[in-house]
Design an enzyme around this catalytic site. Structure first.
Site, mmCIF file in Angstrom:
data_model
loop_
_atom_site.group_PDB
_atom_site.id
_atom_site.type_symbol
_atom_site.label_atom_id
_atom_site.label_comp_id
_atom_site.label_asym_id
_atom_site.label_seq_id
_atom_site.Cartn_x
_atom_site.Cartn_y
_atom_site.Cartn_z
ATOM 1 C CG HIS A 46 0.712 3.783 10.401
ATOM 2 N ND1 HIS A 46 -0.167 3.558 9.366
ATOM 3 C CD2 HIS A 46 1.527 2.690 10.443
ATOM 4 C CE1 HIS A 46 0.083 2.389 8.814
ATOM 5 N NE2 HIS A 46 1.108 1.840 9.453
ATOM 6 C CD GLU A 48 -1.899 9.162 9.771
ATOM 7 O OE1 GLU A 48 -2.063 9.564 8.608
ATOM 8 O OE2 GLU A 48 -1.102 8.235 10.062
ATOM 9 C CB CYS A 76 -3.535 3.497 6.181
ATOM 10 S SG CYS A 76 -3.353 3.151 7.951
ATOM 11 C CB CYS A 79 -4.344 6.108 10.358
ATOM 12 S SG CYS A 79 -2.703 5.453 10.739
#
Length: 151
Positions: A46, A48, A76, A79
């Protein structure tokens, strides 16, 4: 946040999903990255996480004390936990988990604020930063014909 949005647009142009993240430590930008899940065939890549990986490499540290994070979408749970473990100071985001779910992503309905609260984290969280520009990334992604690349 503008750097994160621009990086998300770069990712969309490369066939990736519409998420971007920028990290600053002090007055220096140490990382700007986009989601790379499809590029790397790594579900954990992701925006991040990829930004944290680069920021840690750039600083030579696993703890990013005092770091400010701008991410185009609410982190999420994975993250948000990684940002907590990196000990960043604050996270600013635009779009929400609900916006990502509405765009077709298989989101867990556990918000970043709840993760921080339940975990006793000291990371500061601020929502709605350039929200319209961040939610527009989902439309750009769909217009590029990439909506089959959700996860």
């Amino acid at each position: 946040m503008r750097l994160a949005i621009g990086k998300a647009q770069d990712g969309i142009a490369k066939g990736q999903t519409p998420f971007g993240c920028a990290i600053a430590v002090g007055d220096q930008i140490v990382s700007v990255s986009h989601n790379q899940v499809w590029l790397t065939t790594d579900i954990t890549a992701h925006a991040e996480v990829t930004a944290l990986r680069e920021a840690c490499r750039q600083t030579g540290q696993v703890h990013l004390l005092g770091a400010l994070v701008a991410t185009t979408c609410e982190p999420c749970p994975m993250c948000m936990a990684a940002l907590h473990w990196a000990r960043v100071d604050a996270v600013y985001y635009g779009a929400t988990i609900a916006d990502a779910a509405a765009a077709g992503f298989n989101e867990l309905a556990v918000g970043a604020e709840e993760i921080l609260k339940r975990g006793g984290s000291r990371v500061k969280l601020a929502s709605g930063l350039l929200r319209e520009q961040c939610t527009a990334l989902f439309d750009e992604w769909k217009a590029a014909g990439l909506s089959k690349r959700s996860y």
